[in-house]
Design a protein around this motif. Structure first.
Motif, short mmCIF file in Angstrom:
data_model
loop_
_atom_site.label_atom_id
_atom_site.label_comp_id
_atom_site.label_asym_id
_atom_site.label_seq_id
_atom_site.Cartn_x
_atom_site.Cartn_y
_atom_site.Cartn_z
N UNK A 1 0.82 -1.22 0.00
CA UNK A 1 0.00 0.00 0.00
C UNK A 1 0.85 1.27 0.00
N UNK A 2 2.02 1.17 0.57
CA UNK A 2 2.96 2.28 0.57
C UNK A 2 3.40 2.59 -0.86
N UNK B 1 0.45 4.17 -2.76
CA UNK B 1 0.22 5.58 -2.47
C UNK B 1 1.28 6.46 -3.11
N UNK C 1 -7.78 5.37 -1.20
CA UNK C 1 -7.39 3.98 -1.47
C UNK C 1 -8.58 3.11 -1.83
#
Lengths: 221, 221
Positions: free
Chosen positions: A26-27, A30, A118
């Motif tokens: 997810x890092x 983003x 997200x």
DNA sequence: GGTTGTGAACCACTTCACAGCC
DNA sequence: GGCTGTGAAGTGGTTCACAACC
């Protein structure tokens, strides 16, 4: 077969993917979203690394668990990698999420841009306080906690738990009964669930509590 | 010497203590507080384990890094272990903590029992929004962010950062300049700091984002 | 008998070094 | 030349098994 190679959607999953890798995906996602907004088309592992505080080989290894998304000598195509990551993380379509506990902490999430960016949307909220029930926040009406059982019918499989510690296990039990399979727990308590259910707990006080350990002793005074 | 044996306060630290062990210590502390309230005098590693979802040898190994607190055949004395853990974690005296960002999320912490139970107290709050400045929450007056530099004089070495992502790095830089050495960052951004400064980041959206990955594909429909 | 404390074995993840490719 | 992908080496943490002790 037993080696775990398999086609899953559009990407391959070789052997087992480390949990730590899943935490970083997810890092990466983003970061990709942010550089895509800047109009960037290409990105290399060292840029992820610099911006996220991770080593370049780590980034490459993480991504390579799902197949070769990059081009040697060039890097990664931003659009393509974005697509792949959203696919891997199952963030392609909006994830409908329930919120249990509409107190100070829970209320923060009614309109939390970090979630919507997200692909998460709070579509239901519950509380046991009669004063809160019936109020509307960001278009969502707070319902009595007894209505949890309607979640399955409404297609909600994720929930955020923001109730007091003493009520957390009971709340989670009811959520599981209601068909919820993934839970983000913000209450400071250990939660036990059936194997099939995934719980991720965030315990803010616990994180704060280990800060002094690392500090130099207060000087003088 | 180079092996790292040393007397630190009342306990010994053999070699290096794993970070993961330090993460669990506050968990042990909180569990001890709860059974102490129940009037328990003695506790064994398997009880920690059952209540916290950890293996008994893990508990024993964690505690043994700091010296032998237990009695073979008996267990651990609750009061004594409580004392030791609070000592190790430097939670003996109240830790004065600053809060930066008095928005929805930050405001949660003005009166957060999870903090006070572990010995933290919010003694100062800052925001850049003129509307918030001057308001009083739980006895703390919100100050202009330019007043951050007074923290050193006030003996505040810890801070909680609850500002928007774009302002996080700048906020942290100012905190470091103001003498803060430990930071709990709730903003969704990577923060770079000098080696001496400790940052612990909590990124709620990131944790939520990896939940769908683990879920079974939505059935039917 | 019961439980701690701990070296040793095991496991998981990270980092490295470089072959392969553009 | 530059950057990815990856087997291999290295590191850090967990679990085990049992000696030591009450």
């Amino acid at each position: 077969m037993h080696k775990g190679n398999a086609i899953k959607g559009e990407y391959m999953r070789y052997h087992k993917v480390p949990d730590e890798t899943v935490k970083r995906l997810p890092l990466y996602l983003r970061y990709l979203q942010s550089i895509a907004r800047d109009g960037r088309n290409n990105v290399k592992s060292s840029e992820f690394a610099d911006s996220l505080g991770i080593n370049p080989p780590q980034v490459r290894k993480d991504l390579s668990f799902f197949g070769g998304f990059g081009t040697p000598g060039v890097g990664y195509n931003v659009k393509k990698l974005l697509h792949q990551l959203r696919n891997i993380l199952k963030l392609k379509k909006t994830n409908k999420t329930a919120l249990v506990g509409a107190g100070d902490l829970g209320s923060v999430f009614f309109d939390y841009s970090g979630f919507s960016q997200l692909g998460f949307e709070i579509v239901a909220a519950f509380d046991k306080d009669p004063i809160k029930i019936g109020t509307v926040k960001n278009g969502v009406t707070v319902e009595d906690i007894s209505k949890l059982k309607t979640l399955k019918r409404r297609g909600v499989r994720l929930a955020i738990v923001a109730v007091p510690a003493g009520a957390a296990q009971e709340t989670v039990d009811r959520l599981v009964e209601a068909g919820v399979v993934g839970i983000l727990n913000l209450a400071p308590s250990y939660i036990s669930v059936p194997k099939k259910i995934r719980v991720i707990s965030i315990d803010i006080a616990l994180d704060l509590a280990r800060l002094p350990y690392y500090l130099p002793l207060a000087s003088g005074k």
